[in-house]
Design a protein around this motif. Structure first.
Motif, PDB file in Angstrom:
ATOM      1  N   GLU A 575     -72.946 -56.041  27.830  1.00 20.26           N
ATOM      2  CA  GLU A 575     -72.762 -54.852  26.995  1.00 20.26           C
ATOM      3  C   GLU A 575     -72.833 -55.252  25.523  1.00 20.26           C
ATOM      4  OE1 GLU A 575     -71.594 -50.574  27.225  1.00 20.26           O
ATOM      5  OE2 GLU A 575     -71.786 -52.013  28.847  1.00 20.26           O
ATOM      6  N   GLY A 576     -73.670 -54.552  24.749  1.00 17.33           N
ATOM      7  CA  GLY A 576     -73.796 -54.844  23.320  1.00 17.33           C
ATOM      8  C   GLY A 576     -74.957 -55.742  22.961  1.00 17.33           C
ATOM      9  N   ASP A 577     -75.618 -56.368  23.953  1.00 22.68           N
ATOM     10  CA  ASP A 577     -76.804 -57.172  23.652  1.00 22.68           C
ATOM     11  C   ASP A 577     -77.930 -56.266  23.151  1.00 22.68           C
ATOM     12  OD1 ASP A 577     -75.393 -59.325  24.503  1.00 22.68           O
ATOM     13  OD2 ASP A 577     -76.575 -59.706  26.305  1.00 22.68           O
ATOM     14  N   VAL A 695     -85.986 -51.373  19.525  1.00 25.71           N
ATOM     15  CA  VAL A 695     -84.706 -52.083  19.634  1.00 25.71           C
ATOM     16  C   VAL A 695     -83.797 -51.242  20.522  1.00 25.71           C
ATOM     17  CG1 VAL A 695     -82.760 -53.117  18.427  1.00 25.71           C
ATOM     18  CG2 VAL A 695     -85.019 -53.069  17.342  1.00 25.71           C
ATOM     19  N   ILE A 696     -83.345 -51.834  21.636  1.00 31.56           N
ATOM     20  CA  ILE A 696     -82.531 -51.127  22.635  1.00 31.56           C
ATOM     21  C   ILE A 696     -81.179 -51.828  22.738  1.00 31.56           C
ATOM     22  CG2 ILE A 696     -82.388 -50.370  25.040  1.00 31.56           C
ATOM     23  CD1 ILE A 696     -85.488 -50.770  25.121  1.00 31.56           C
ATOM     24  N   THR A 697     -80.115 -51.066  22.705  1.00 28.13           N
ATOM     25  CA  THR A 697     -78.777 -51.611  22.895  1.00 28.13           C
ATOM     26  C   THR A 697     -78.409 -51.522  24.374  1.00 28.13           C
ATOM     27  OG1 THR A 697     -78.154 -50.828  20.703  1.00 28.13           O
ATOM     28  CG2 THR A 697     -76.363 -51.499  22.169  1.00 28.13           C
ATOM     29  N   VAL A 698     -78.008 -52.637  24.944  1.00 37.86           N
ATOM     30  CA  VAL A 698     -77.639 -52.667  26.367  1.00 37.86           C
ATOM     31  C   VAL A 698     -76.286 -51.978  26.538  1.00 37.86           C
ATOM     32  CG1 VAL A 698     -77.074 -54.141  28.335  1.00 37.86           C
ATOM     33  CG2 VAL A 698     -78.922 -54.783  26.755  1.00 37.86           C
ATOM     34  N   GLY A 699     -76.209 -51.089  27.523  1.00 41.07           N
ATOM     35  CA  GLY A 699     -74.964 -50.382  27.798  1.00 41.07           C
ATOM     36  C   GLY A 699     -75.240 -48.970  28.248  1.00 41.07           C
TER      37      GLY A 699
END
Length: 700
Positions: A575-577, A695-699
């Motif tokens: 989470e947050g990568d 750019v994609i934020t994991v979560g």
């Protein structure tokens, strides 16, 4: 004379065993020597016969052989005499030992007789005193014995009282609860009549329903309390019986010199205590017998459950094999890679045992498509996703527009409630055909994955579905083309990504990124926890020219796609990568060759310090460039984290701006001079291209 001979002959019955063993061994040795002598004589006869039959044997050899035989015979006779002397000495020693023992026994007997005589004299003189002391001692023992018997009687009464209480408790309970009570009472014997009744009821097949006990909660609690009280009392009584047995054993051990009456009474007490223990064990065994039918039923049921479980597993295996066969058959038809062996090798990097959360992607919350025009960004309302595409080419005064327009990079992203589906396509070359191919491919990939998202139950299935989505995109690109118009259809490189939630954490990670790519787009992962950046496709261009993407969708080879560098891979995420997907217009401008860095600055060998003439191995050059690129990009990510809250937007803007800045000198020169820049990478760095980044934020 015969009588004298018998007396002179030693009595071997009194000889010690070890002497007889020694004599036996000596006799064996004598026998062996005799056998050797006989053998020697036989050999002598053979020699004599051989001498008579042969004229070759000389007289000297015969004499030497005879001399050796005589010497051997002499040695044998000497050894035999020595053994006879040793035997006579041993017999004499045994006779002396026997005489000494007889004398010793006679002296001991005389001493014992003398002691008995002295004891009788002392007894006659002090008989009256001894009788009085003996009577007093007997009275004390009688008092001690009566006290001990009273204690035994008290303990027996206590045991009977506890036994009666236990019998009443058992009679008040359900018959099926009594075996459980037998294990919790700690050890007193049960009522014999009660046990017989239980056995008789069990044989007659009498069973009682436990539903009444379950329905009546208060009664059940009362029974449990009574069980605990009975257990405690029985434990105390059985402990008293244990102490009683120990006391009886202790007194019995010291009763060797006590009167016979007292010894018998102690033995009786010991038998009583042991009897109590044996009764307990017998009754407990009989109660346990009542449980055997129930246990056998449980065993039968467990075996049945096991067989059912094995059948279910086998059925499940059969279903999995059928499902796998069905998936393989579908892949042979629907996948972009038809060869099953190559496809399995390609998917080997993606794990198949990790389970995904049910309904992995959830509900679509936002669909983003872009870029629409120069410099226009695409962002979701929550700021988890940011996409931007620009053109780095110069403005052409003659045409009144930028070279290379329209922008041929296209991206599409479906932001789900529990995951993300994204694609980035880089149209090959200029023109509307390249742009249309990229637009069709990017949207078709996302649409196909969304449509079949319910079939994705593992990361490997996600990789298979990505290859099917590539085939779907290939069909959509060429569906309206004919043989005459096929040459005008554009081609495109493409990168497809699936961010999937894991059902159980794997190596402290809750997410996994599954990618498929063909061409020269890149995807990188920013590890937020460790502050590190990772290039997931570092070897995409080791053997390729920078102008060759290495693969593409569209009609490239006889109307089919170019799959030279088709690749699938996966990486665990947290989470947050951040996931960075970029076209070559962005990552090529982070290449040291396009940033005015000379080979000597990176300790590479080149005669004229130019990148064209680098002598190092291609893999070394590629790794050196990749390390420099990652270091530069890491600086961009850190800068984006420090400049504001919306990290995806800041990072995309910084990296796009870097591409614009590094190509500014070349762009301005071409706009003014209307011609190509001189070949000077220091004065005119950078590579002009269409540059796009997601750019994609994991979560969630």
């Amino acid at each position: 004379m015969e009588g004298e001979d018998i007396e002179d002959k030693p009595d071997l019955s009194q000889v010690p065993k070890w002497v007889l063993v020694k004599l036996r061994d000596e006799m064996k040795n004598n026998l062996n020597v005799s056998q050797q002598l006989e053998k020697t004589k036989f050999e002598l006869e053979q020699l004599k016969q051989k001498q008579s039959n042969s004229e070759v044997v000389s007289r000297e050899e015969d004499l030497e052989t005879i001399r050796k035989l005589k010497a051997a015979n002499y040695e044998f006779m000497v050894q035999l005499k020595k053994m006879e002397k040793d035997r006579e000495k041993d017999i004499a020693a045994v006779s002396q030992d026997k005489d000494a023992k007889i004398e010793q026994q006679k002296s001991q007997l005389a001493a014992a007789m003398k002691e008995i005589k002295n004891t009788k004299e002392a007894s006659n003189s002090n008989s009256s005193i001894l009788l009085l002391e003996k009577e007093e001692e007997l009275r004390n023992k009688d008092r001690e014995l009566r006290s001990f018997q009273e204690r035994v009687s008290t303990l027996e009464k206590s045991a009977r009282m506890h036994e009666d209480q236990l019998t009443l408790t058992i009679n008040s309970l359900n018959i099926n609860d009594r075996p459980m009570l037998s294990h919790s009472t700690g050890g007193l014997p049960f009522d014999r009549k009660l046990i017989n009744d239980q056995i008789r009821e069990s044989k007659d097949g009498v069973k009682k329903d436990r539903k009444d006990t379950v329905s009546n909660g208060k009664k059940e609690k009362g029974k449990e309390k009574e069980k605990e009280e009975v257990k405690k009392k029985n434990q105390e009584t059985y402990a008293d019986l244990d102490r009683l047995c120990q006391e009886v054993d202790r007194k019995s051990a010291t009763s060797e010199f006590k009167p016979k009456t007292e010894k018998i009474q102690l033995e009786i007490a010991a038998f009583i205590a042991r009897k109590r223990k044996l009764e307990y064990l017998i009754n407990a065994a009989e109660v346990a017998k009542l449980e055997i039918p129930e246990i056998e039923k449980q065993i039968i049921q467990k075996r049945k459950d096991l067989n059912d479980f094995i059948k279910d597993i086998n059925s499940e295996k059969v279903l999995k094999k059928k499902e796998k066969r069905k998936v393989d058959e579908m892949d042979n038809t629907l996948s972009i890679l038809k060869d099953e062996v190559q496809r399995k090798r390609l998917l080997k990097k993606i794990p198949h045992k990790m389970a995904l959360q049910p309904a992995s992607f959830g509900i679509e919350t936002c669909l983003l498509i872009g870029p629409d025009e120069f410099g226009k960004a695409t962002m979701d309302p929550q700021g988890k996703f940011y996409g931007k595409g620009v053109s780095l080419y110069p403005f052409n005064k003659q045409t009144g527009r930028r070279d290379g327009d329209p922008i041929a990079d296209r991206f599409c992203a479906s932001l789900m409630s529990n995951g993300t589906i994204a694609s980035l396509a880089d149209g090959c070359g200029w023109g509307v055909g390249s742009r249309d191919a990229a637009e069709i491919a990017s949207y078709s990939f996302v649409d196909y994955i969304k449509t079949h998202s319910k079939d994705i139950n593992s990361p490997k299935m996600g990789g298979k579905m990505a290859l099917r989505a590539f085939q779907h995109a290939q069909k959509m690109i060429t569906k309206d083309a004919t043989e005459e118009t096929m040459f005008s259809v554009g081609t495109t490189a493409i990168m497809g990504a699936l961010v999937l939630p894991l059902q159980t954490p794997e190596k402290n990670s809750d997410w996994i990124l599954v990618c498929a790519t063909v061409g020269d787009c890149k995807v990188l992962r920013w590890d937020a926890a460790n502050q590190e950046i990772q290039d997931l496709v570092p070897e995409s261009r080791v053997e390729l020219d920078i102008r060759d993407p290495g693969g593409r969708l569209g009609p490239y080879i006889e109307g089919e796609a170019d799959l030279r560098n088709l690749e699938t891979f996966s990486v665990l995420c947290n989470e947050g990568d951040l996931i960075l997907m970029m076209s070559d217009g962005v990552h090529d401008n982070y290449d040291p060759e396009y940033n005015g860095i000379r080979p000597s600055d990176l300790k590479l060998t080149s005669p004229d310090n130019s990148w064209k003439n680098v002598k190092d191995d291609k893999s070394v050059v590629s790794k050196t460039k990749a390390d420099w690129m990652l270091l530069a990009m890491k600086g961009c990510v850190i800068e984006a984290l420090e400049t504001g809250m919306n990290t995806p937007k800041n990072l995309a803007d910084i990296m796009i701006q870097h591409s614009l800045d590094i190509t500014k000198a070349s762009r301005e020169y071409m706009e003014v001079e209307q011609k190509a820049t001189p070949p000077d990478p220091i004065a005119y760095p950078g590579k002009m291209d269409h540059a796009s980044i997601l750019v994609i934020t994991v979560g969630k």
